[in-house]
Scaffold this motif. Structure first.
Motif, PDB file in Angstrom:
ATOM      1  N   ASP A   1      -8.499   6.919  -4.064  1.00  0.00           N
ATOM      2  CA  ASP A   1      -7.303   6.392  -4.717  1.00  0.00           C
ATOM      3  C   ASP A   1      -6.181   7.411  -4.647  1.00  0.00           C
ATOM      4  O   ASP A   1      -6.297   8.427  -3.949  1.00  0.00           O
ATOM      5  CB  ASP A   1      -7.621   5.994  -6.163  1.00  0.00           C
ATOM      6  CG  ASP A   1      -8.129   7.162  -6.997  1.00  0.00           C
ATOM      7  OD1 ASP A   1      -7.944   8.336  -6.578  1.00  0.00           O
ATOM      8  OD2 ASP A   1      -8.713   6.916  -8.068  1.00  0.00           O
ATOM      9  N   GLN A   2      -5.097   7.196  -5.374  1.00  0.00           N
ATOM     10  CA  GLN A   2      -3.935   8.076  -5.299  1.00  0.00           C
ATOM     11  C   GLN A   2      -4.205   9.457  -5.883  1.00  0.00           C
ATOM     12  O   GLN A   2      -3.423  10.402  -5.677  1.00  0.00           O
ATOM     13  CB  GLN A   2      -2.732   7.433  -6.017  1.00  0.00           C
ATOM     14  CG  GLN A   2      -2.899   7.280  -7.520  1.00  0.00           C
ATOM     15  CD  GLN A   2      -3.584   5.972  -7.891  1.00  0.00           C
ATOM     16  OE1 GLN A   2      -4.219   5.360  -7.048  1.00  0.00           O
ATOM     17  NE2 GLN A   2      -3.420   5.569  -9.142  1.00  0.00           N
ATOM     18  N   ASN A   3      -5.316   9.630  -6.586  1.00  0.00           N
ATOM     19  CA  ASN A   3      -5.690  10.934  -7.138  1.00  0.00           C
ATOM     20  C   ASN A   3      -6.695  11.662  -6.257  1.00  0.00           C
ATOM     21  O   ASN A   3      -7.171  12.743  -6.614  1.00  0.00           O
ATOM     22  CB  ASN A   3      -6.268  10.769  -8.543  1.00  0.00           C
ATOM     23  CG  ASN A   3      -5.245  10.223  -9.522  1.00  0.00           C
ATOM     24  OD1 ASN A   3      -4.087  10.660  -9.507  1.00  0.00           O
ATOM     25  ND2 ASN A   3      -5.656   9.284 -10.350  1.00  0.00           N
ATOM     26  N   GLY A   4      -7.047  11.088  -5.078  1.00  0.00           N
ATOM     27  CA  GLY A   4      -7.998  11.725  -4.182  1.00  0.00           C
ATOM     28  C   GLY A   4      -9.440  11.490  -4.574  1.00  0.00           C
ATOM     29  O   GLY A   4     -10.349  12.113  -4.024  1.00  0.00           O
TER      30      GLY A   4
ATOM     31  N   ALA B   1       0.844  -1.199   0.000  1.00  0.00           N
ATOM     32  CA  ALA B   1       0.000   0.000   0.000  1.00  0.00           C
ATOM     33  C   ALA B   1       0.880   1.251   0.000  1.00  0.00           C
ATOM     34  O   ALA B   1       1.931   1.287   0.640  1.00  0.00           O
ATOM     35  CB  ALA B   1      -0.902   0.004   1.240  1.00  0.00           C
ATOM     36  N   PRO B   2       0.471   2.293  -0.754  1.00  0.00           N
ATOM     37  CA  PRO B   2       1.276   3.524  -0.807  1.00  0.00           C
ATOM     38  C   PRO B   2       1.295   4.222   0.556  1.00  0.00           C
ATOM     39  O   PRO B   2       0.315   4.205   1.281  1.00  0.00           O
ATOM     40  CB  PRO B   2       0.556   4.371  -1.862  1.00  0.00           C
ATOM     41  CG  PRO B   2      -0.848   3.839  -1.872  1.00  0.00           C
ATOM     42  CD  PRO B   2      -0.729   2.380  -1.599  1.00  0.00           C
TER      43      PRO B   2
ATOM     44  N   ARG C   1     -12.609   5.500  -4.466  1.00  0.00           N
ATOM     45  CA  ARG C   1     -12.155   4.222  -5.012  1.00  0.00           C
ATOM     46  C   ARG C   1     -13.340   3.469  -5.604  1.00  0.00           C
ATOM     47  O   ARG C   1     -14.463   3.519  -5.107  1.00  0.00           O
ATOM     48  CB  ARG C   1     -11.487   3.386  -3.924  1.00  0.00           C
ATOM     49  CG  ARG C   1     -10.185   4.004  -3.424  1.00  0.00           C
ATOM     50  CD  ARG C   1      -9.596   3.200  -2.295  1.00  0.00           C
ATOM     51  NE  ARG C   1      -9.285   1.828  -2.709  1.00  0.00           N
ATOM     52  CZ  ARG C   1      -8.826   0.895  -1.875  1.00  0.00           C
ATOM     53  NH1 ARG C   1      -8.649   1.187  -0.595  1.00  0.00           N
ATOM     54  NH2 ARG C   1      -8.555  -0.300  -2.308  1.00  0.00           N
TER      55      ARG C   1
ATOM     56  N   ILE D   1      -5.005  12.793   0.788  1.00  0.00           N
ATOM     57  CA  ILE D   1      -4.240  13.107  -0.420  1.00  0.00           C
ATOM     58  C   ILE D   1      -3.940  14.607  -0.409  1.00  0.00           C
ATOM     59  O   ILE D   1      -4.834  15.446  -0.181  1.00  0.00           O
ATOM     60  CB  ILE D   1      -5.033  12.742  -1.693  1.00  0.00           C
ATOM     61  CG1 ILE D   1      -5.381  11.250  -1.687  1.00  0.00           C
ATOM     62  CG2 ILE D   1      -4.240  13.091  -2.953  1.00  0.00           C
ATOM     63  CD1 ILE D   1      -4.198  10.325  -1.674  1.00  0.00           C
TER      64      ILE D   1
ATOM     65  N   PRO E   1       1.035   7.150   3.065  1.00  0.00           N
ATOM     66  CA  PRO E   1       0.327   8.443   3.036  1.00  0.00           C
ATOM     67  C   PRO E   1       1.306   9.610   3.166  1.00  0.00           C
ATOM     68  O   PRO E   1       2.341   9.523   3.819  1.00  0.00           O
ATOM     69  CB  PRO E   1      -0.591   8.353   4.259  1.00  0.00           C
ATOM     70  CG  PRO E   1       0.074   7.367   5.171  1.00  0.00           C
ATOM     71  CD  PRO E   1       0.744   6.377   4.279  1.00  0.00           C
TER      72      PRO E   1
ATOM     73  N   ALA F   1      -1.988  17.128  -5.296  1.00  0.00           N
ATOM     74  CA  ALA F   1      -2.205  15.926  -6.119  1.00  0.00           C
ATOM     75  C   ALA F   1      -3.655  15.496  -6.129  1.00  0.00           C
ATOM     76  O   ALA F   1      -4.005  14.499  -6.767  1.00  0.00           O
ATOM     77  CB  ALA F   1      -1.338  14.780  -5.601  1.00  0.00           C
ATOM     78  N   ASP F   2      -4.517  16.220  -5.446  1.00  0.00           N
ATOM     79  CA  ASP F   2      -5.919  15.818  -5.306  1.00  0.00           C
ATOM     80  C   ASP F   2      -6.736  16.287  -6.500  1.00  0.00           C
ATOM     81  O   ASP F   2      -6.956  17.484  -6.698  1.00  0.00           O
ATOM     82  CB  ASP F   2      -6.482  16.423  -4.015  1.00  0.00           C
ATOM     83  CG  ASP F   2      -7.755  15.723  -3.567  1.00  0.00           C
ATOM     84  OD1 ASP F   2      -8.408  15.089  -4.427  1.00  0.00           O
ATOM     85  OD2 ASP F   2      -8.088  15.792  -2.371  1.00  0.00           O
TER      86      ASP F   2
ATOM     87  N   ASP G   1      -4.080  18.999   3.359  1.00  0.00           N
ATOM     88  CA  ASP G   1      -5.161  18.150   2.837  1.00  0.00           C
ATOM     89  C   ASP G   1      -6.482  18.793   3.244  1.00  0.00           C
ATOM     90  O   ASP G   1      -7.016  18.540   4.333  1.00  0.00           O
ATOM     91  CB  ASP G   1      -5.028  16.732   3.397  1.00  0.00           C
ATOM     92  CG  ASP G   1      -6.138  15.807   2.917  1.00  0.00           C
ATOM     93  OD1 ASP G   1      -6.871  16.192   1.983  1.00  0.00           O
ATOM     94  OD2 ASP G   1      -6.268  14.705   3.472  1.00  0.00           O
TER      95      ASP G   1
END
Length: 364
Positions: free
Chosen positions: A234-237, A203-204, A240, A217, A206, A221-222, A211
């Motif tokens: 997900d990783q783009n905010g 898992a990435p 999911r 996120i 945090p 990057a959000d 934020d």
């Protein structure tokens, strides 16, 4: 000289009996390490027996005999054997015993298997020679009978049969009883190797930066800055998406030696057809199976008919495109239960089918 001749004949018969017994023990010890059950291959069948004479042939009396047969079991109910039999029947007319030898080419036809027992019929042609009496015999013979094999291990079976043996030149009849073992030399099915599962991705970590929406996120990057705080993103905010597999399973039982789909099973077929209409990109393989009674070749054909019967209903009754359906028979190769019980054989007489699709659901 007569005493020496008689001892020589006795020694020959004793040697044949010892060779047959040794072959039985050798085959039995080898089979202890056998793998899968052999249904096709070369065969070896040593046996001991008894010959009775309904009519006198050179004064021959009833006598024990020893036989050895070698042949080939085909991938069908048929087998072929070349057999040699030796015996030394007594002879009240002349002093000493007679020398009796038979060589035969026999065909065997196997009937449906019930548990570990399998009956068969045997018939063939051969040559019979008897010497040591007033007149030597050299004649053609025919033989026919029935027998039974009982499975002891993967490749070894007990075997017994009774035959009528007719001498064509002397117009005589013999009855033969035999008991021995039967071994099949064939290739064993290769064992499948386990498939290793790929390791789960880590898992990435945090990123602890600014934020605004509290979704974990960083604002830089959000791409979905208005997601609810604490939601799964997900990783783009962005929320999911759960990809969920949905499926419909088909499991239809059949009567023994039948490919007819009973009306009680139509509800399963309709459910499968409805699912395939809802997900038009799905395909299905209809898999037919049988229990292990009967020859493997016949069972493969019967399982194909069962699979095709269900496929035809999907096409003809529910208008599913035939290009989306594959029907394949697997015969007795993939049992789901033991074929030694009636309930297990019922479970194995089946048609299976699985259709799956992937749907997406947003997780908050």
């Amino acid at each position: 000289m007569k005493v020496l001749g008689q001892k020589s004949k006795e020694f020959k018969l004793q040697r044949a009996v010892v060779v047959s017994l040794a072959a039985c023990l050798t085959v039995a010890s080898y089979s202890a390490n056998a793998g899968d059950v052999q249904t096709e291959g070369f065969t070896l069948a040593p046996s001991l027996g008894y010959l009775t004479h309904s009519e006198s042939r050179q004064g021959a009396e009833d006598a024990a005999d020893a036989s050895i047969a070698a042949g080939y079991q085909f991938a069908s109910p048929w087998a072929l054997e070349l057999a040699y039999t030796i015996s030394e029947p007594g002879n009240p007319i002349a002093s000493g015993d007679l020398d009796a030898n038979q060589i035969r080419l026999d065909s065997l036809y196997h009937f449906g298997k019930s548990g570990k027992a399998q009956p068969y019929a045997v018939f063939g042609v051969g040559k019979n020679e008897i010497s040591g009496g007033p007149n030597d015999v050299d004649e053609t013979l025919l033989n026919a009978g029935v027998g039974l094999k009982y499975q002891l291990s993967k490749a070894l079976s007990m075997r017994t049969d009774v035959r009528a043996i007719a001498g064509l030149d002397t117009d005589t009849m013999e009855t033969a009883f035999n008991l021995g073992v039967h071994y099949v030399f064939g290739k064993k099915a290769a064992k499948s190797k386990p498939v290793s599962k790929p390791a789960a991705a880590a898992a990435p970590m945090p990123i602890k930066v600014t934020d605004t929406d509290g979704d974990g996120i960083a604002d830089s990057a959000d791409k979905c800055p208005n997601s609810d705080a604490g939601s799964k993103v997900d990783q783009n905010g962005c929320y999911r998406v759960l990809k969920e597999d949905v499926r419909v399973e088909l499991n239809i039982q059949f009567a023994n030696n039948s490919d007819a789909v009973v009306s009680d099973s139509f509800a399963q077929v309709e459910e499968l057809a409805t699912f395939m209409r809802e997900f038009p990109l799905t395909n299905v393989e209809i898999k037919g199976h049988t229990d292990d009674r009967g020859a493997a070749t016949y069972n493969k054909q019967l399982s194909q008919k069962r699979a095709q019967a269900v496929a035809d209903i999907l096409v003809d009754k529910y208008s599913i495109d035939a290009s989306r359906i594959t029907a394949k028979g697997y015969g007795e190769e993939q049992p789901v239960a033991s074929n030694d019980t009636a309930a297990g054989r019922v479970a194995n007489r089946r048609v299976e089918g699985v259709v799956s699709a992937t749907v997406e659901k947003i997780i908050k």
